[in-house]
Structure formats: structure tokens, C-alpha cells
Design an enzyme around this catalytic site. Structure first.
Site, PDB file in Angstrom:
ATOM      1  N   HIS A  66       0.899  -1.113   0.001  1.00  0.00           N
ATOM      2  CA  HIS A  66       0.114  -0.052   0.010  1.00  0.00           C
ATOM      3  C   HIS A  66       0.814   1.300  -0.020  1.00  0.00           C
ATOM      4  O   HIS A  66       2.025   1.399   0.279  1.00  0.00           O
ATOM      5  CB  HIS A  66      -0.867   0.092   1.286  1.00  0.00           C
ATOM      6  CG  HIS A  66      -0.275  -0.288   2.686  1.00  0.00           C
ATOM      7  ND1 HIS A  66       0.340  -1.383   2.973  1.00  0.00           N
ATOM      8  CD2 HIS A  66       0.095   0.456   3.627  1.00  0.00           C
ATOM      9  CE1 HIS A  66       0.725  -1.298   4.113  1.00  0.00           C
ATOM     10  NE2 HIS A  66       0.888  -0.070   4.650  1.00  0.00           N
ATOM     11  N   HIS A  96       0.679   5.110   1.026  1.00  0.00           N
ATOM     12  CA  HIS A  96       0.108   6.116   1.685  1.00  0.00           C
ATOM     13  C   HIS A  96       0.114   7.509   1.058  1.00  0.00           C
ATOM     14  O   HIS A  96       1.048   8.000   0.277  1.00  0.00           O
ATOM     15  CB  HIS A  96       0.765   6.757   3.132  1.00  0.00           C
ATOM     16  CG  HIS A  96       0.854   5.496   4.159  1.00  0.00           C
ATOM     17  ND1 HIS A  96      -0.025   5.559   5.157  1.00  0.00           N
ATOM     18  CD2 HIS A  96       1.425   4.229   3.831  1.00  0.00           C
ATOM     19  CE1 HIS A  96       0.185   4.470   5.800  1.00  0.00           C
ATOM     20  NE2 HIS A  96       1.266   3.775   5.157  1.00  0.00           N
TER      21      HIS A  96
HETATM   22  P1  5GP Z   1       1.731   0.733   7.344  1.00  0.00           P
HETATM   23  O1  5GP Z   1       2.396   1.215   8.476  1.00  0.00           O
HETATM   24  O2  5GP Z   1       1.770  -0.764   6.919  1.00  0.00           O
HETATM   25  O3  5GP Z   1       2.681   1.595   6.173  1.00  0.00           O
HETATM   26  O4  5GP Z   1       0.491   1.262   7.174  1.00  0.00           O
HETATM   27  C1  5GP Z   1      -0.898   0.588   7.572  1.00  0.00           C
HETATM   28  C2  5GP Z   1      -1.957   1.390   7.660  1.00  0.00           C
HETATM   29  O5  5GP Z   1      -3.288   0.947   7.412  1.00  0.00           O
HETATM   30  C3  5GP Z   1      -1.944   2.153   8.850  1.00  0.00           C
HETATM   31  O6  5GP Z   1      -2.000   3.513   8.608  1.00  0.00           O
HETATM   32  C4  5GP Z   1      -3.618   1.819   9.565  1.00  0.00           C
HETATM   33  O7  5GP Z   1      -3.982   2.877  10.210  1.00  0.00           O
HETATM   34  C5  5GP Z   1      -4.102   1.221   8.282  1.00  0.00           C
HETATM   35  N1  5GP Z   1      -5.148   0.244   8.526  1.00  0.00           N
HETATM   36  C6  5GP Z   1      -4.976  -0.880   9.179  1.00  0.00           C
HETATM   37  N2  5GP Z   1      -5.906  -1.459   9.285  1.00  0.00           N
HETATM   38  C7  5GP Z   1      -6.899  -0.790   8.507  1.00  0.00           C
HETATM   39  C8  5GP Z   1      -8.476  -1.182   8.395  1.00  0.00           C
HETATM   40  O8  5GP Z   1      -9.042  -2.319   8.643  1.00  0.00           O
HETATM   41  N3  5GP Z   1      -8.901  -0.378   7.499  1.00  0.00           N
HETATM   42  C9  5GP Z   1      -8.538   0.909   7.045  1.00  0.00           C
HETATM   43  N4  5GP Z   1      -9.120   1.828   6.525  1.00  0.00           N
HETATM   44  N5  5GP Z   1      -6.956   1.054   7.519  1.00  0.00           N
HETATM   45  C10 5GP Z   1      -6.277   0.181   8.147  1.00  0.00           C
END
Ligand code: 5GP
Ligand code: ZN
Length: 153
Positions: free
Chosen positions: A107, A109
Site C-alpha cells: 500500500h 500512503h
Molecule cells: P503501514 O504502517 O503498514 O505502512 O500502514 C498500514 C496502515 O493501514 C496504517 O496507517 C493503518 O492505520 C491502516 N489500517 C490498518 N488496518 C486498517 C483497516 O482495517 N482499515 C483501514 N481503512 N485502514 C487500516
């Protein structure tokens, strides 16, 4: 992937506040936003992270089309964030726990940074120093070879 939260969001099994959807890509608001409008751009293909995306000859036409669309949506999403909130936007991708990745499905951001908002935390530029010009050149050569290996047609 049955136990992947973003696969479930991509298939619609878990609800999300979608801001874009096509056959290949979905984008939705982050559940724990860093700013208003913070959203995630997610390929529907389950790749663990950016390092797992096939490149060069290893990439099927379908993979190449998917990753191209991810970045097109990131670009459009940044432009949309600027239009909707004013100011600018940060783009962040975390590959690996060491980099802060918490969800093991690729993903990207998009984090809107409105005018007059809080100053975003700065990355520590200058936090690393090469011991010499030769050391810098050796690092560049190692990365050049590793990228070329993956990009070869
Ligand atoms: P990472 O730290 O892996 O780059 O970011 C993962 C992101 O996914 C986090 O910012 C977290 O808030 C978001 N996230 C985790 N679970 C969910 C979910 O079930 N729904 C949504 N909309 N966001 C999620
Ligand atoms: Zn997944």
C-alpha cells in the site's frame, strides 16, 4: 489471501471509505489518519510489499499494468489532495517491519498536508555520511547492479 485485511477490503468483505476503485486498484481512507483525507492506494493483487513486485522480464503484462495504475492513482490522488485541502501532500510506502510496515499487503500512503497545518515530521536528511567518495561510488555500483538484474528485459 484469506487472512489479509487489505484483500478483504479489496473484495468488499470488509467495509472501507473508498476514494477510488477499478478492477486492479482500490484506494480508501486510512483508519488511523495522520491528517484529514489520508488514504491508501492498494493493488488488488496480493503483493507483500514493494520488494515483492515483479519487474523487468519477471513482470507479466498484467503485473506491469497493475503497478502502473497504482502509481497513476497516487499521482492523481496527490493532485486531488492539493485541490481538496490546498497545500501539499506526502507519499509514503513502508516495506518491511524495520521501515514501519504493519500490514503485509502493498500500500502507498497519500497524506494531505493542508496550508497552515502542522509541519510534518521531517526525515533525517544527512543522518548518514559516506566514509569516502570511493565508499559512495561502491554503494551506487551495488545498487545499480541489483536494479539492473531486476529490470532486465
Ligand atoms: P503501514 O504502517 O503498514 O505502512 O500502514 C498500514 C496502515 O493501514 C496504517 O496507517 C493503518 O492505520 C491502516 N489500517 C490498518 N488496518 C486498517 C483497516 O482495517 N482499515 C483501514 N481503512 N485502514 C487500516
Ligand atoms: Zn492481501
Amino acid at each position: 489471501m484469506d487472512d489479509c485485511i487489505f484483500c478483504k477490503i479489496a473484495s468488499g468483505a470488509i467495509p472501507s471509505a473508498k476514494v477510488y476503485e477499478s478492477g486492479r486498484v482500490v484506494a480508501f481512507l486510512d483508519a488511523n489518519p495522520m491528517s484529514e483525507g489520508h488514504f491508501l492506494v492498494v493493488p488488488k493483487t496480493h503483493w507483500r510489499d514493494l520488494a515483492a513486485v515483479p519487474a523487468g522480464a519477471a513482470a507479466a503484462a498484467d503485473d506491469a499494468a497493475t503497478i502502473a495504475e497504482v502509481w497513476q492513482v497516487v499521482a492523481a490522488g496527490v493532485a486531488a489532495a492539493v485541490e481538496v485541502f490546498g497545500g501539499g501532500a506526502n507519499v509514503l510506502q513502508c516495506t518491511g517491519e524495520e521501515a514501519g510496515q504493519t500490514v503485509p499487503h502493498l500500500h502507498v500512503h497519500v497524506i494531505p498536508r493542508p496550508k497552515g497545518g502542522e509541519t510534518p515530521p521531517q526525515f533525517s536528511s544527512g543522518a548518514f555520511r559516506y566514509a569516502s567518495d570511493e565508499a559512495r561510488a561502491a554503494t551506487a555500483a551495488k545498487l545499480d547492479a541489483a536494479i539492473a538484474k531486476r529490470m532486465q528485459p
